[in-house]
Design a protein around this motif. Structure first.
Motif, PDB file in Angstrom:
ATOM      1  N   TYR A  58       0.831  -1.192   0.000  1.00 25.04           N
ATOM      2  CA  TYR A  58       0.000   0.000   0.000  1.00 25.04           C
ATOM      3  C   TYR A  58       0.870   1.247   0.000  1.00 25.04           C
ATOM      4  CZ  TYR A  58      -4.102  -2.817   1.161  1.00 25.04           C
ATOM      5  OH  TYR A  58      -5.125  -3.730   1.130  1.00 25.04           O
ATOM      6  N   TYR A  60       1.981   4.532   1.394  1.00 23.95           N
ATOM      7  CA  TYR A  60       2.016   4.889   2.813  1.00 23.95           C
ATOM      8  C   TYR A  60       1.108   6.069   3.131  1.00 23.95           C
ATOM      9  CZ  TYR A  60       4.134   6.024   7.369  1.00 23.95           C
ATOM     10  OH  TYR A  60       4.363   6.282   8.690  1.00 23.95           O
ATOM     11  N   ARG A  63      -4.792   8.267   0.755  1.00 29.09           N
ATOM     12  CA  ARG A  63      -6.098   7.908   1.299  1.00 29.09           C
ATOM     13  C   ARG A  63      -7.155   8.445   0.346  1.00 29.09           C
ATOM     14  NH1 ARG A  63      -2.736   5.836   3.770  1.00 29.09           N
ATOM     15  NH2 ARG A  63      -2.510   5.558   6.014  1.00 29.09           N
ATOM     16  N   TYR A  65      -7.088   4.164   0.534  1.00 27.48           N
ATOM     17  CA  TYR A  65      -5.953   3.264   0.373  1.00 27.48           C
ATOM     18  C   TYR A  65      -5.704   2.941  -1.098  1.00 27.48           C
ATOM     19  CZ  TYR A  65      -6.611   2.542   5.391  1.00 27.48           C
ATOM     20  OH  TYR A  65      -6.743   2.725   6.741  1.00 27.48           O
ATOM     21  N   GLN A  66      -4.438   2.883  -1.458  1.00 30.71           N
ATOM     22  CA  GLN A  66      -4.067   2.648  -2.845  1.00 30.71           C
ATOM     23  C   GLN A  66      -2.970   1.592  -2.932  1.00 30.71           C
ATOM     24  OE1 GLN A  66      -3.038   6.223  -4.986  1.00 30.71           O
ATOM     25  NE2 GLN A  66      -1.842   5.097  -6.506  1.00 30.71           N
ATOM     26  N   TYR A 221      -5.691  -7.381  -2.980  1.00 31.06           N
ATOM     27  CA  TYR A 221      -5.451  -6.961  -1.593  1.00 31.06           C
ATOM     28  C   TYR A 221      -4.695  -8.042  -0.823  1.00 31.06           C
ATOM     29  CZ  TYR A 221      -8.924  -3.245  -2.382  1.00 31.06           C
ATOM     30  OH  TYR A 221      -9.612  -2.158  -2.850  1.00 31.06           O
ATOM     31  N   TYR A 520      -8.451  -5.910   4.304  1.00 33.05           N
ATOM     32  CA  TYR A 520      -8.209  -5.028   3.166  1.00 33.05           C
ATOM     33  C   TYR A 520      -9.389  -4.051   3.077  1.00 33.05           C
ATOM     34  CZ  TYR A 520     -10.952  -8.900   1.204  1.00 33.05           C
ATOM     35  OH  TYR A 520     -11.885  -9.881   0.991  1.00 33.05           O
ATOM     36  N   PRO A 521      -9.168  -2.890   2.465  1.00 32.67           N
ATOM     37  CA  PRO A 521     -10.175  -1.813   2.509  1.00 32.67           C
ATOM     38  C   PRO A 521     -11.266  -1.951   1.454  1.00 32.67           C
ATOM     39  CG  PRO A 521      -8.203  -1.032   1.401  1.00 32.67           C
ATOM     40  CD  PRO A 521      -7.903  -2.424   1.856  1.00 32.67           C
ATOM     41  N   PHE A 607      -1.920   3.962   9.928  1.00 31.39           N
ATOM     42  CA  PHE A 607      -2.376   3.258   8.729  1.00 31.39           C
ATOM     43  C   PHE A 607      -3.743   2.611   8.920  1.00 31.39           C
ATOM     44  CE2 PHE A 607      -2.280  -0.106   5.471  1.00 31.39           C
ATOM     45  CZ  PHE A 607      -2.040   0.703   4.370  1.00 31.39           C
TER      46      PHE A 607
END
Length: 662
Positions: A58, A60, A63, A65-66, A221, A520-521, A607
């Protein structure tokens, strides 16, 4: 005596470390395993996430999340084939090598090994540790370990859409059962003889395709987590617990920025910079640009990480305030002194401390066992109205005030803030406190005033928790008192964690408290917690409430693999309406993390997920040494008093000695 006075110090660390970039942290309990295919706790990922690397990671600072490349050279797009399969193509960065380790001595003997013999374990590690390059065969080995029933990975089911994954697992188990000589071979030899996983397609040493039987965008993810990081077969074969060697679960070997150099579960865990990782290419342009002048610098910035065991939170927090730990959660006993009006107190601000706040992608909830004949689905409309009534009397604002120091975002659905599908305006009608409506629902359920109208006996339920501490019991009592306010008698059944888990597996419970932090998001990672096939009692899955609803399952099946479009939002809203009505959960809150950071610790960005980012942290050791000295001024008067007392005792003796000699 002056030497005694000058030596007064409570610094627990060697003086040579004062000028070095060493990060100090506390841990209450060591992780049970560091095997990346098995480890599934925050404490374990704090270690494995810094030792192992996946194909992806990811960003850091980004936002929402990428995902960005890690061992892979890019983040692939899903490519659909005419036969319905989905293909992801990966290319590894060239030149990536494992950390030096004695296990790679096995590589030298592998080529000379006959087809029928086993890998020979060297009698002792060589004088010079070795390494080798990472290839796609290592990734293949990691996926095979996930599918291996003997490894018992808790996330194996998440990779079942890889073509041939389940078949490989079944073939491996069958071959072991009927062929003892096969079962005695090292795992990598067994995997090769079984034939591998069809959907893990190696093109060459640096390129591979992952082929799925159906769409599963969440796969990417999982590839950013330690579970799928490349693992050398040599480490699994060598670290077998024989002849003084540790087990692989206690001796990780990876490609990450740090290496585990000391692992004393009762006292100290040490990570040090991996010198092989310094050969890693510069971070991608802009990847850490918001971190200021360090952007583009080689990582990691810190030299060593020391995790020291602290069984109790209060002593650990005290050492943080002395400067001997570099960051800390805020203990309940000191919260009001540290945080005032949701900000750092003036005293803490003057010391240069920083408060980092973030809403974690997670949820805590009270659950019902939907298989139970009283509170669950078998009770039909009666059970539904009972659950609705019990939901209406749990006051999350009061719970937050009493037990959370005001932290936490009230939860109205499983989906937390920051994820697609979260609507800050949505209000669950059964999460608004309404005691009178709850009493009316109890009457409609056939329990007026908490009395079973059919039997004339009081309704009595059990509330299971895995925590026997006094604080946990007070929190449980808060819920029990709320239910008692409408006449329901609930008995607290607090047990050990293992006993609690056994009850959950066997379905021997009615009410319970649980939490979930995102892997995972994506909303799928929360809504799957209530999908039928994931039932805890039936399949050992994360659906702890054993909720089963055909309409919900159909909506979930359509939602889970869709892109974040309007239709996906509609599906999530429909699923929420089902959960409103059925009430398998009483949603409590999405956790909000408050953490304190020392003035000398830099580049810290919370995070949220269980994903360590220590490689970005930096330390100013000179500033730490200065403030430690300032915060720990020695109290010297006892030493001077002792010196004075010594003089009073010793000097008369000297005079007496000389008088007698004369």
């Amino acid at each position: 005596m002056l030497q005694v006075v000058s030596a007064c110090s409570n610094d627990p660390y060697p003086s040579d470390d004062q000028t070095r970039k060493v990060l100090y942290r506390a841990f209450p309990e060591a992780p049970k395993t560091l095997d990346p295919a098995v480890a599934y706790t925050t404490s374990a990922h704090a270690i494995t996430g810094n030792i192992y690397e996946g194909l992806l990671e990811y960003d850091y600072v980004a936002r929402p999340y990428q995902l960005v490349p890690a061992l892979a050279t890019g983040v692939p797009e899903a490519v659909s084939a005419p036969d319905g399969t989905i293909r992801y193509h990966f290319e590894l960065r060239p030149g990536v090598r494992y950390a030096d380790d004695a296990c790679f001595e096995l590589s030298e003997s592998e080529s000379s090994k006959s087809e029928s013999s086993h890998s020979e374990i060297p009698d002792s590690p060589g004088s010079t540790p070795t390494t080798r390059s990472v290839t796609t065969r290592d990734l293949e080995f990691s996926f095979q370990r996930l599918a291996d029933p003997a490894v018992a990975s808790p996330i194996a089911q998440n990779f079942a859409k890889i073509r041939g994954f389940r078949q490989f697992s079944a073939n491996l188990e069958q071959r072991r059962e009927r062929d003892a000589s096969f079962a005695a071979r090292p795992p990598h030899e067994q995997y090769a003889l079984v034939g591998g996983i069809e959907g893990v397609h190696l093109l060459n040493e640096l390129e591979l395709d992952l082929v799925l039987d159906a769409p599963y965008p969440q796969l990417l993810y999982w590839l950013a987590m330690p579970f799928t990081a490349p693992v050398p077969w040599e480490a699994v074969a060598y670290y077998d617990g024989e002849e003084g060697r540790p087990h692989f679960r206690d001796h990780p070997v990876g490609t990450g920025p740090f290496v585990l150099t000391r692992y004393n579960k009762q006292a100290l865990m040490v990570l040090e910079q991996n010198p092989r990782w310094r050969e890693w290419p510069q971070p991608a342009p802009g990847h850490i640009a918001p971190l200021g002048p360090r952007a583009g610098s080689r990582l990691p910035f810190i030299e060593r990480v020391e995790y020291r065991r602290e069984k109790e939170a209060i002593p650990a927090f005290g050492k943080f305030l002395q400067g001997y730990y570099d960051g800390s959660a805020i203990i309940e006993e000191s919260f009001d002194r540290v945080i005032q009006e949701d900000q750092l107190s003036s005293d803490m601000a003057e010391r240069g401390m920083r408060l980092e706040k973030s809403v974690e992608p997670g949820i805590y909830y009270l659950g019902f066992n939907m298989d139970d004949p009283v509170v669950g689905a078998p009770a039909g409309e009666r059970g539904r109205k009972l659950r609705q009534a019990m939901s209406l009397v749990i006051d999350i604002d009061e719970l937050s005030r009493l037990f959370l120091n005001g932290r936490g975002v009230p939860a109205n659905s499983p989906v937390p803030p920051g994820l697609f599908g979260y609507d800050p305006e949505y209000r669950n009608p059964y999460r608004e406190v309404d005691v009178e409506r709850a009493k009316q629902l109890l009457i409609e359920a056939g329990y007026p005033g908490g009395i079973d109208a059919e039997t004339g006996r009081p309704l009595k339920l059990g509330f299971d928790t895995p925590d026997t501490t006094s604080t946990a019991q007070l929190r449980s009592q808060f819920h029990i008192d709320a239910w008692r306010s409408i006449g329901i008698d609930v008995e607290l059944r607090a047990t050990t964690y293992n006993q609690f888990q056994e009850k959950m597996r066997n379905g021997a419970f009615q009410l319970f408290r649980w939490g979930w932090i995102a892997d995972y998001p994506d909303p799928e990672n929360f809504l799957f917690l209530l999908e039928s096939s994931n039932g805890r009692t039936r399949s050992g899955g994360p659906n702890t409430a054993n909720f089963s609803n055909a309409e919900y399952d159909a909506l979930f099946a359509e939602m889970k693999d869709r892109p974040n479009d309007e239709r996906r939002g509609e599906l999530i809203r429909e699923m929420q309406s089902i959960l409103e009505r059925e009430r398998p959960w009483i949603e409590l809150y999405h956790p909000e993390d408050y953490s304190l950071v020392s003035p000398w610790l830099e580049n810290v960005k919370p995070f949220g997920m269980s994903y360590p980012m220590l490689k970005y942290y930096d330390i100013d050791p000179d500033e730490r040494a200065r403030l430690r000295a300032e915060w720990n001024q020695p109290i010297v008067w006892p030493a001077y008093a002792l010196a004075g007392l010594s003089v009073l005792i010793v000097v008369p003796g000297i005079f007496t000695f000389f008088r007698e000699r004369v």
